[in-house]
Design a protein around this motif. Structure first.
Motif, mmCIF file in Angstrom:
data_model
loop_
_atom_site.group_PDB
_atom_site.id
_atom_site.type_symbol
_atom_site.label_atom_id
_atom_site.label_comp_id
_atom_site.label_asym_id
_atom_site.label_seq_id
_atom_site.Cartn_x
_atom_site.Cartn_y
_atom_site.Cartn_z
ATOM 1 N N PHE A 93 5.605 51.545 -46.123
ATOM 2 C CA PHE A 93 5.207 50.179 -45.802
ATOM 3 C C PHE A 93 6.363 49.423 -45.152
ATOM 4 C CE2 PHE A 93 2.536 51.287 -49.476
ATOM 5 C CZ PHE A 93 1.274 50.936 -49.007
ATOM 6 N N VAL A 94 6.043 48.661 -44.105
ATOM 7 C CA VAL A 94 7.021 47.749 -43.496
ATOM 8 C C VAL A 94 6.307 46.416 -43.299
ATOM 9 C CG1 VAL A 94 8.548 47.281 -41.557
ATOM 10 C CG2 VAL A 94 8.176 49.650 -42.283
ATOM 11 N N PHE A 95 6.882 45.356 -43.864
ATOM 12 C CA PHE A 95 6.241 44.047 -43.821
ATOM 13 C C PHE A 95 7.053 43.061 -42.982
ATOM 14 C CE2 PHE A 95 5.139 46.013 -47.914
ATOM 15 C CZ PHE A 95 3.753 46.010 -47.829
ATOM 16 N N GLN A 96 6.483 41.899 -42.774
ATOM 17 C CA GLN A 96 7.200 40.825 -42.081
ATOM 18 C C GLN A 96 8.425 40.419 -42.889
ATOM 19 O OE1 GLN A 96 4.741 37.525 -40.854
ATOM 20 N NE2 GLN A 96 6.459 36.131 -40.718
ATOM 21 N N VAL A 110 17.697 52.054 -49.810
ATOM 22 C CA VAL A 110 16.946 53.240 -49.371
ATOM 23 C C VAL A 110 16.861 54.259 -50.501
ATOM 24 C CG1 VAL A 110 16.848 55.135 -47.711
ATOM 25 C CG2 VAL A 110 17.588 52.858 -46.967
ATOM 26 N N ASP A 111 17.977 54.486 -51.184
ATOM 27 C CA ASP A 111 18.003 55.448 -52.298
ATOM 28 C C ASP A 111 17.010 55.069 -53.395
ATOM 29 O OD1 ASP A 111 19.858 57.280 -51.382
ATOM 30 O OD2 ASP A 111 21.576 56.203 -52.223
ATOM 31 N N PHE A 112 16.863 53.791 -53.643
ATOM 32 C CA PHE A 112 15.997 53.307 -54.728
ATOM 33 C C PHE A 112 14.575 53.840 -54.564
ATOM 34 C CE2 PHE A 112 13.173 50.147 -56.676
ATOM 35 C CZ PHE A 112 13.705 50.105 -57.967
ATOM 36 N N SER A 120 12.522 63.840 -50.474
ATOM 37 C CA SER A 120 12.797 62.696 -49.601
ATOM 38 C C SER A 120 13.946 62.991 -48.644
ATOM 39 C CB SER A 120 13.133 61.466 -50.441
ATOM 40 O OG SER A 120 14.293 61.713 -51.219
ATOM 41 N N MET A 121 14.012 62.171 -47.610
ATOM 42 C CA MET A 121 15.101 62.269 -46.634
ATOM 43 C C MET A 121 16.378 61.658 -47.236
ATOM 44 S SD MET A 121 15.132 60.554 -42.811
ATOM 45 C CE MET A 121 13.577 61.344 -42.367
ATOM 46 N N ASP A 122 17.506 62.218 -46.897
ATOM 47 C CA ASP A 122 18.772 61.647 -47.339
ATOM 48 C C ASP A 122 18.901 60.226 -46.789
ATOM 49 O OD1 ASP A 122 21.660 62.178 -48.419
ATOM 50 O OD2 ASP A 122 21.943 61.344 -46.421
ATOM 51 N N SER A 123 19.371 59.305 -47.603
ATOM 52 C CA SER A 123 19.430 57.900 -47.194
ATOM 53 C C SER A 123 20.315 57.684 -45.975
ATOM 54 C CB SER A 123 19.914 57.018 -48.357
ATOM 55 O OG SER A 123 21.193 57.436 -48.804
ATOM 56 N N ASP A 124 21.401 58.422 -45.885
ATOM 57 C CA ASP A 124 22.280 58.280 -44.717
ATOM 58 C C ASP A 124 21.587 58.763 -43.439
ATOM 59 O OD1 ASP A 124 24.515 57.090 -45.930
ATOM 60 O OD2 ASP A 124 25.237 59.023 -46.651
ATOM 61 N N GLU A 125 20.771 59.804 -43.575
ATOM 62 C CA GLU A 125 20.010 60.297 -42.419
ATOM 63 C C GLU A 125 18.990 59.244 -41.977
ATOM 64 O OE1 GLU A 125 16.955 63.929 -41.141
ATOM 65 O OE2 GLU A 125 17.983 63.981 -43.082
ATOM 66 N N ALA A 126 18.324 58.628 -42.946
ATOM 67 C CA ALA A 126 17.336 57.590 -42.632
ATOM 68 C C ALA A 126 18.001 56.389 -41.961
ATOM 69 C CB ALA A 126 16.605 57.150 -43.905
ATOM 70 N N LEU A 127 19.164 55.992 -42.454
ATOM 71 C CA LEU A 127 19.882 54.868 -41.855
ATOM 72 C C LEU A 127 20.392 55.219 -40.454
ATOM 73 C CD1 LEU A 127 21.817 53.609 -45.000
ATOM 74 C CD2 LEU A 127 20.066 52.337 -43.752
ATOM 75 N N LYS A 128 20.745 56.481 -40.248
ATOM 76 C CA LYS A 128 21.167 56.917 -38.919
ATOM 77 C C LYS A 128 20.011 56.808 -37.918
ATOM 78 C CE LYS A 128 23.173 60.865 -36.435
ATOM 79 N NZ LYS A 128 23.665 62.267 -36.551
ATOM 80 N N ARG A 150 15.540 46.838 -40.237
ATOM 81 C CA ARG A 150 15.820 48.252 -40.001
ATOM 82 C C ARG A 150 16.067 48.998 -41.314
ATOM 83 N NH1 ARG A 150 20.141 48.996 -35.345
ATOM 84 N NH2 ARG A 150 20.479 46.750 -35.305
ATOM 85 N N VAL A 151 16.681 48.323 -42.283
ATOM 86 C CA VAL A 151 16.844 48.931 -43.611
ATOM 87 C C VAL A 151 15.468 49.171 -44.237
ATOM 88 C CG1 VAL A 151 17.743 48.640 -45.956
ATOM 89 C CG2 VAL A 151 19.124 47.923 -44.010
ATOM 90 N N SER A 152 14.574 48.208 -44.087
ATOM 91 C CA SER A 152 13.233 48.367 -44.672
ATOM 92 C C SER A 152 12.478 49.515 -43.993
ATOM 93 C CB SER A 152 12.437 47.061 -44.591
ATOM 94 O OG SER A 152 11.986 46.799 -43.286
ATOM 95 N N ILE A 153 12.716 49.721 -42.696
ATOM 96 C CA ILE A 153 12.108 50.855 -41.996
ATOM 97 C C ILE A 153 12.731 52.164 -42.484
ATOM 98 C CG2 ILE A 153 11.736 51.960 -39.756
ATOM 99 C CD1 ILE A 153 11.784 49.119 -38.517
ATOM 100 N N ALA A 154 14.051 52.165 -42.645
ATOM 101 C CA ALA A 154 14.733 53.354 -43.173
ATOM 102 C C ALA A 154 14.198 53.709 -44.557
ATOM 103 C CB ALA A 154 16.245 53.118 -43.228
ATOM 104 N N ARG A 155 13.972 52.706 -45.363
ATOM 105 C CA ARG A 155 13.420 52.905 -46.705
ATOM 106 C C ARG A 155 12.032 53.549 -46.629
ATOM 107 N NH1 ARG A 155 12.934 47.406 -49.765
ATOM 108 N NH2 ARG A 155 11.383 47.171 -48.111
ATOM 109 N N ALA A 156 11.237 53.110 -45.640
ATOM 110 C CA ALA A 156 9.889 53.667 -45.473
ATOM 111 C C ALA A 156 9.941 55.119 -45.001
ATOM 112 C CB ALA A 156 9.093 52.820 -44.485
ATOM 113 N N ILE A 157 10.788 55.422 -44.006
ATOM 114 C CA ILE A 157 10.787 56.777 -43.451
ATOM 115 C C ILE A 157 11.506 57.775 -44.358
ATOM 116 C CG2 ILE A 157 10.577 56.009 -41.059
ATOM 117 C CD1 ILE A 157 13.511 56.471 -40.638
ATOM 118 N N ALA A 158 12.349 57.287 -45.280
ATOM 119 C CA ALA A 158 13.034 58.191 -46.205
ATOM 120 C C ALA A 158 12.046 58.926 -47.111
ATOM 121 C CB ALA A 158 14.048 57.425 -47.047
#
Length: 237
Positions: A93-96, A110-112, A120-128, A150-158
């Motif tokens: 999920f990504v919200f406004q 992201v780790d949370f 799951s994807m490694d958080s550093d990979e998601a942030l990259k 972008r952090v919220s998107i990284a959290r979603a794709i992780a």
């Protein structure tokens, strides 16, 4: 696209609310299919029902009538356990609003979420992937609005979701930051093969989509297949 590519199917979906002695229909007999690896934009004015569609697909709202199939499985009347597993394992999920935890760094945010899943994807990979490697140790208060998104998107794709649902993800951002965020989504579809369904009122953003679902007064006004898909950097408003 063939039937085997269908990831979401809504059939004759209605959503109504009781208002005093009356019933208000937010959605009226919606039938829609979303295919794997496509970028879909649900477009319409405020109050037309587009977010309600997203919430039903995401298991955050329920239908009054109709059926919902996810990857061929009937989710028309899911149990709480099925809904929880679906939201955790299948959807990002990504919200406004960014919904970041202020006391956690970007990496920890992201780790949370990533730690809830075994693969799951490694958080550093998601942030990259979202271009935030150098801000991994920053707290939300140390990040701009675009960086927080972008952090919220990284959290979603992780979570490695099959489907990302994005509700007006650029509405609170200025133009140049919006283009950065849309470029991230563009890359996710291309490099990860993730299906993205984005709700927006911005006609320009719809130019990026494989298909545009136009909603008007709770109904599908028309579905447009985009023959000339624009890049995020080609947009202007």
């Amino acid at each position: 696209m063939s039937d085997s590519n269908i990831i979401v199917s809504l059939k004759n979906v209605t959503r109504s609310f009781k208002s005093g002695d009356n019933r208000l229909e937010a959605l009226k007999n919606i039938s829609l299919e979303i295919y794997e690896k496509e970028f879909v934009v649900i477009l319409g004015e405020s109050g037309c029902g587009k977010t309600t569609i997203l919430n039903i697909i995401g298991g955050m709202d329920h239908m009054s009538d109709g059926s919902l199939f996810i990857d061929g499985k009937d989710y028309s009347n899911p149990t709480n356990q099925e809904l929880t597993a679906y939201r955790r394992n299948f959807i990002g999920f990504v919200f406004q609003d960014y919904h970041l935890m202020p006391n956690l760094t970007a990496r920890e945010n992201v780790d949370f979420i990533a730690e809830l899943l075994p693969d799951s994807m490694d958080s550093d990979e998601a942030l990259k992937l979202v271009g935030l490697t150098d801000r991994a140790d920053n707290y939300p208060s140390q990040l701009s609005g675009g960086q927080q998104q972008r952090v919220s998107i990284a959290r979603a794709i992780a979570k490695k979701p099959r489907l990302i649902l994005a509700d007006e993800p650029t509405a609170a951002l200025d133009f140049s930051t919006s283009i950065e965020i849309l470029s991230v989504f563009e890359n996710i579809v291309r490099s990860q093969g993730t299906t993205v369904v984005m709700v927006t009122h911005n006609n320009e953003i719809a130019k990026m989509a494989n298909r545009i679902i136009k909603i008007k007064d709770g109904q599908i006004d028309r579905i447009i297949t985009n023959e000339n898909i624009a890049k995020a950097t080609d947009l202007s408003w």
